[in-house]
Design an enzyme around this catalytic site. Structure first.
Site, PDB file in Angstrom:
ATOM      1  N   GLU A 105      -4.845   2.369  -4.063  1.00 40.06           N
ATOM      2  CA  GLU A 105      -3.380   2.404  -4.000  1.00 40.06           C
ATOM      3  C   GLU A 105      -2.819   1.134  -3.396  1.00 40.06           C
ATOM      4  O   GLU A 105      -1.685   1.102  -2.922  1.00 40.06           O
ATOM      5  CB  GLU A 105      -2.920   3.625  -3.184  1.00 40.06           C
ATOM      6  CG  GLU A 105      -3.255   3.594  -1.714  1.00 40.06           C
ATOM      7  CD  GLU A 105      -4.606   4.202  -1.373  1.00 40.06           C
ATOM      8  OE1 GLU A 105      -4.777   4.587  -0.215  1.00 40.06           O
ATOM      9  OE2 GLU A 105      -5.484   4.286  -2.248  1.00 40.06           O
ATOM     10  N   ASP A 153       0.837  -1.191   0.000  1.00 38.67           N
ATOM     11  CA  ASP A 153       0.000   0.000   0.000  1.00 38.67           C
ATOM     12  C   ASP A 153       0.879   1.252   0.000  1.00 38.67           C
ATOM     13  O   ASP A 153       1.796   1.375   0.829  1.00 38.67           O
ATOM     14  CB  ASP A 153      -0.908  -0.006   1.229  1.00 38.67           C
ATOM     15  CG  ASP A 153      -1.958   1.096   1.178  1.00 38.67           C
ATOM     16  OD1 ASP A 153      -3.071   0.818   0.699  1.00 38.67           O
ATOM     17  OD2 ASP A 153      -1.662   2.219   1.624  1.00 38.67           O
TER      18      ASP A 153
END
Length: 568
Positions: A478, A435
């Site tokens: 993301e 992430d």
């Protein structure tokens, strides 16, 4: 496989086919005798037709025109005996049938005893693949070799460090003559070169133009420069440059260009499944497709095709229309019953020339009909066209539109398949959840376009630095996931940590200036996952990612088993 080897292989297949002709001829004579003795016996014409059709198609593929002609004549005669929907003319023309049988037998005997007609002596259908040139850029290497030349050592080092993060092998020069000598010693995959050097305002373009003309082959070049005037760009074009970037160079734009011109190495070979009860003919067509760079498998048993498809995962099926026990039309219907195979291209390769029959066959789920004999280059083109189109459609369904990685659904499906296979083979499976740190701030401060550049950079690092067998997908805005087969959590953590360090080196540019990003990752494997499955593997890796975020970000942490406290 070299072209010479291919020609030898085709000749051996042709010889094996000729050796088997007496057995084929004996079966045809038996069927003709049975039909003559009992004209009312049901199904005899169909069996004879199938034998003749097979003989006609295979002899045509191997360039045996005399045998092909006689088999075609006899097949036409049998077809004339059939009228309507399977009913037969009661007056079987036995005299003409025996005459055709004798001619077919004579053509067979000539081949078996080595009396091949003169026009057929060298008529072995052959395929010469398109030349690819002798440039070392076509050699397969674990990394593509890039030469970078800039008289500013700091800029050269800065750019080189970032490009290496994407899996490229970079050799840096600050002197243009040193790079000239290096190119002459070893031709690179690509060159990145400044235009202006102390010895000339166009020294970079002059060098590339001179080397390309001297070697008589292209030198793929990206020009960089502090200049952005028309004259500089014109010189770059005339020197054969594939791109021009003004300094400071945005590394993602540069890497995208490098990817586009070195993509050949990463393109997986097309997978073609040939279904034909004629082994020699199937092997001949497979050899042609393999020479063109495809990965092929042959199945001579239609009843086992579903298992072969599940194991081989072809991009296209190339099948005969007439096969004993289960013909091509019935097999196509069986395949189309399975939802997962509804879009799998099916192309018939048959000696059938009746356009109405061809159209009827395609209505049951086929995507094309090719008629034997077929010129090898046409076969290759037809297969490539349909198989690559299938790959594009499949990518649209399974790939993330921004990064090109697997989407959320495809990633989970891939990991589930990997877990099942790992259990059977007793291999470790690990999963890393990745992430980007503080990604919302990137979008808020620099804009979503720049944010997309950050995601693309991370996607390219994951895609290019990991193995082709690894499962790499974008599972959220993301957030990315990487599945490893044969690697435990400890090894996966080490790999991801190396990528984390390299990702932090990449500089991104916006109107507010340059910046860098980091990511956090959580890793787990099946060892410490209760009731191990793909779903629980995702859950445990996500827990480890959560811990990494709350421990300060920019780090990789492994999952701890609640029962033992040991890291996975």
């Amino acid at each position: 496989m070299t072209s010479h080897t291919l020609q030898d292989k085709i000749a051996r297949l042709r010889a094996r086919f000729i050796e088997q002709l007496p057995l084929r001829m004996a079966e045809i004579k038996r069927l003709v005798g049975t039909l003559a003795a009992n004209p009312e016996a049901p199904g005899k014409e169909e069996s004879l037709l199938r034998q003749l059709h097979s003989l006609k198609g295979t002899s045509a593929s191997f360039g045996l025109s005399s045998l092909n002609h006689q088999a075609s004549q006899m097949e036409d005669l049998i077809k004339r005996c059939l009228s309507g929907m399977g009913s037969r003319d009661p007056d079987l023309p036995l005299a003409e049938l025996n005459e055709r049988l004798a001619a077919l037998s004579a053509a067979t005997d000539s081949l078996v005893h080595g009396k091949i007609p003169h026009q057929e002596e060298t008529q072995v259908p052959f395929f010469e693949p398109a030349p690819t040139g002798d440039s070392p850029a076509r050699e397969q290497r674990s990394q593509h070799l890039i030469y970078l030349c800039d008289d500013d050592p700091l800029q050269a080092e800065h750019l080189s460090t970032q490009i290496q993060c994407f899996g490229y092998q970079i050799q840096t020069f600050t002197d243009i003559d040193a790079m000239r000598q290096a190119i002459l010693n070893r031709w690179p995959d690509m060159v990145i070169v400044n235009i202006v050097f102390p010895n000339g305002q166009h020294a970079g373009t002059d060098l590339i133009l001179d080397l390309s003309q001297q070697a008589a082959r292209p030198l793929f070049t990206v020009f960089i420069s502090g200049r952005h005037d028309f004259e500089a760009r014109l010189h770059a074009v005339r020197a054969g440059g594939v791109a021009f970037f003004q300094k400071p160079v945005r590394v993602m734009d540069l890497v995208e260009t490098l990817d586009a011109h070195t993509d050949w190495h990463h393109q997986e070979a097309l997978r073609i499944l040939l279904i034909n009860d004629e082994p020699e003919e199937a092997a001949y067509h497979a050899a042609i497709l393999e020479e063109a760079g495809m990965n092929t498998r042959v199945s001579n048993q239609p009843r086992k095709v579903l298992d072969v498809i599940a194991d081989f995962k072809p991009d296209l099926l190339l099948m005969d229309m007439y096969m004993p026990d289960c013909g091509g039309q019935d097999l196509a219907k069986v395949i189309r019953q399975i939802p997962h195979y509804l879009s799998l291209p099916i192309v018939y390769l048959s000696g059938e020339t009746n356009t109405l029959t061809q159209f009827t066959a395609m209505r049951v789920g086929a995507d094309g009909f090719l008629t034997k004999p077929i010129r090898p280059e046409i076969l290759v083109s037809a297969v490539v066209l349909r198989a690559e189109r299938m790959r594009v459609l499949r990518a649209l369904m399974t790939r993330d539109s921004l990064t090109g990685l697997l989407n959320h659904t495809a990633t989970k499906q891939g990991l589930a398949t990997a877990v099942c296979g790992a259990r059977r083979n007793q291999l470790p499976v690990s999963l890393a959840m990745v992430d980007v740190d503080r990604f919302k701030l990137v979008n808020d401060i620099h804009g979503h376009t720049i944010g997309d550049q950050v995601l693309l950079a991370l996607a390219r690092i994951l895609q290019q630095r990991l193995r082709k067998s690894d499962i790499v997908g974008r599972v959220g805005g993301e957030e990315f996931a990487v599945g490893f087969v044969g690697i435990d959590a400890s090894q996966a953590s080490s790999l991801i940590d190396t990528l984390r360090e390299d990702f932090a080196k990449i500089r991104f540019y916006s109107s507010l200036g340059s910046f860098s990003c980091t990511f956090s990752a959580g890793v787990s494997d099946l060892t410490h996952t209760a009731n191990a499955s793909a779903e629980t593997l995702f859950e445990s890796a996500d827990q480890a990612l959560y811990r990494a975020k709350h421990a300060g970000r920019n780090q990789v942490l492994a999952f701890f088993s609640p029962a033992t406290g040991d890291p996975a």
